[in-house]
Each structure stands twice: as C-alpha cells, then as structure tokens.
Design an enzyme around this catalytic site. Sequence first.
Site, PDB file in Angstrom:
ATOM      1  N   ILE A 272      69.135   5.471  34.146  1.00  0.00           N
ATOM      2  CA  ILE A 272      69.531   5.541  35.218  1.00  0.00           C
ATOM      3  C   ILE A 272      70.690   4.699  35.637  1.00  0.00           C
ATOM      4  CG2 ILE A 272      68.819   4.229  37.764  1.00  0.00           C
ATOM      5  CD1 ILE A 272      66.212   3.920  36.496  1.00  0.00           C
TER       6      ILE A 272
ATOM      7  N   SER B 126      72.267  -0.438  43.050  1.00  0.00           N
ATOM      8  CA  SER B 126      73.643  -1.168  43.605  1.00  0.00           C
ATOM      9  C   SER B 126      74.241  -0.537  43.928  1.00  0.00           C
ATOM     10  CB  SER B 126      73.644  -1.912  42.309  1.00  0.00           C
ATOM     11  OG  SER B 126      73.154  -2.814  42.088  1.00  0.00           O
ATOM     12  N   ASN B 127      74.138   0.594  43.258  1.00  0.00           N
ATOM     13  CA  ASN B 127      75.285   1.844  43.901  1.00  0.00           C
ATOM     14  C   ASN B 127      75.565   2.253  45.671  1.00  0.00           C
ATOM     15  OD1 ASN B 127      77.409   2.725  41.677  1.00  0.00           O
ATOM     16  ND2 ASN B 127      75.310   2.143  40.758  1.00  0.00           N
TER      17      ASN B 127
ATOM     18  N   LYS C 143      64.996  -1.078  33.895  1.00  0.00           N
ATOM     19  CA  LYS C 143      65.977  -0.621  34.602  1.00  0.00           C
ATOM     20  C   LYS C 143      67.315  -1.549  33.345  1.00  0.00           C
ATOM     21  CE  LYS C 143      69.543   2.251  37.021  1.00  0.00           C
ATOM     22  NZ  LYS C 143      71.273   0.520  36.805  1.00  0.00           N
TER      23      LYS C 143
END
Length: 310
Positions: free
Chosen positions: A215, A48-49, A172
Amino acid sequence: MSVPPPPGFYVPAVLFFDEKEELDELAIQSHVLRLAKGGVTGILVQGSNGEAQHLSHEERKRAISLTRKTLDDNGYKNVVIIAGTGAQSTRETKKLCIDAKEAGASHVLVLTPSTWPRQMTAENIIRFHREVADASPIPTMIYNFPTVTAGQDLDSDIISSLAEHPNIVGTKLSCGNIGKLQRLTSRFPSSEFAVFAGRTDTFLHGLNAGSAGAIAALVNILPKLHGQLYKLFQEGNFKEAMILQSKLGHGDWATSKVGGIGGIKAVVSKHFGYGEPHVRGPLKAVEVQKLSGNKYYQTLVDLIQLEESM
C-alpha cells in the site's frame, strides 16, 4: 469470520481540493478512475496521503462514498476500499469505523493515537486496537507509521498479539522494516492476517519475505508499473522484477523530495490533466511550474514515460 483484503497493490490516494480547500469532486473522481484503470487492487481512502486528519467527519464519509460510487458506476465493483479511521481517542476511532462501513468501505486501517506518546505503553496500544476492533462493524488493520505517530513504532510482538484478535486482519508497515514484516508473515498466513509493505521501496523485498503486497504512495503516479512489478514477481521473473524495483525505489525517494503530498498532487496535475496541488495547512502546496527546477523531478518524468508506454 473476518477476512483480510485480497493480496495485491493498493494506493493511499491523495485527495484533491479546490482553491477554497473544499473537496474537488470531479478531480477526485478522475483520480479514482485513472487508478482503477491502472489495475489497482484497492484504494485506501484517508491514509496519510489523503490528509485524513484535516477532514471533518462528514468530509471523510463523503470521500469514501464518492470513491465507492465512482468505482461502482464505472464497472470497478471488485476494487476494494480500505478507509483510514485513525483518531486521537478510542471513542472517535470507533465512530469513524462505523462511518466507514456506512460509506462503503470493506476494511479500516487504524493509526495508533499519538497526542500522548509517553502514555502509549504496549499495554495501552494493545487495549486501544482491541477495543476498536471489538466495536468496528468491518475488519480492522493496524497502521504502523512512526513518522505520523510521534515516533511510535509497533514491534512484531505487539502486532502479533493484535493479530490474534478475530476482527484484526492485517497491517500496513510504513516503517520499512523487512525483518519485522518477515517475522509476521512467517507466523500468520496472509489468508488470516495480511502484511502489506507501506512503501514502494520495500514492495518486492516484502513480497520475497511473504507479504500480501503493498500500500504505497507512489501508486498515485505509477499504478501500471506497480502492477507490472507484481506480475513479474508472480511469474517468477525475479531478474526483471528487481530491475523494475530499483527504478521504482528511486521514484519513491523522488516523491519525498518533490514535496510529499503536495508534490504528488502537482505531478498528477501536470501529467494527467486533472486536479490542482491545493493542500490544507499546515501542509505546503507545490507549484506545478516549479517542478522542473527540482533535481528529483526528472526521475519521476522518466518513470511516467515508462508508465505511459504500457
């Protein structure tokens, strides 16, 4: 037999753009190298980053291949690359998994589609992930992040069902649910299905509950401190580990309050000498010169000083 990525700490890397919103390859390479030198176990490209949903297929492949080549050319062949391949259709997700392998990733991380959340019953979610895993040429992992999937929060029953698939090797958990994490770790050995905390503020707590590591976005700024926390845990130095976890937990909160992805890029640009805080709309860039006016910024400054002392 498909195997999970190794235990450790991973970074969902931010992706740098120039003022025209094109890939800033020099800044991307600088970031990858600083993270590798900081000791990360692996890099998640297009988490997402990494603004995955804002990229074309060609850009996604380029970001993965550039990351792999940068690592290999500088002696970091052991650093793992996981690629985010979430898309809104099963068909496109399968294609992105094939692209990821061709570009040099060893694993993929798959978000649940969210355009039609009411259609995403447990049955549909399970079918989607199984069909993707069947088609993927490399092992897949389940990415549970309700914030970016219209509130969908996969429970431990759904994830456990998916974990039985031979090509689904981990998850995750950006939901931050330690109870869910422990239900999964107590059922599956991390050598078969690796459960990673998805946030820094649950890193140590996840390790105590049997996780394979984390993560987490804050690793973009503080890779060495995350490595130190992981080392303290492995050594059994739980008192010092908890002190550091507390500091990093405040840092995790601060990143969300200085502007999220744009804020991370601004902090990196200001403190590490590369990249600019450009993002693709509708995200909003954070001006570097305005960081000092944010009351949460000093928390990150203090942690960066600790990072640089190591």
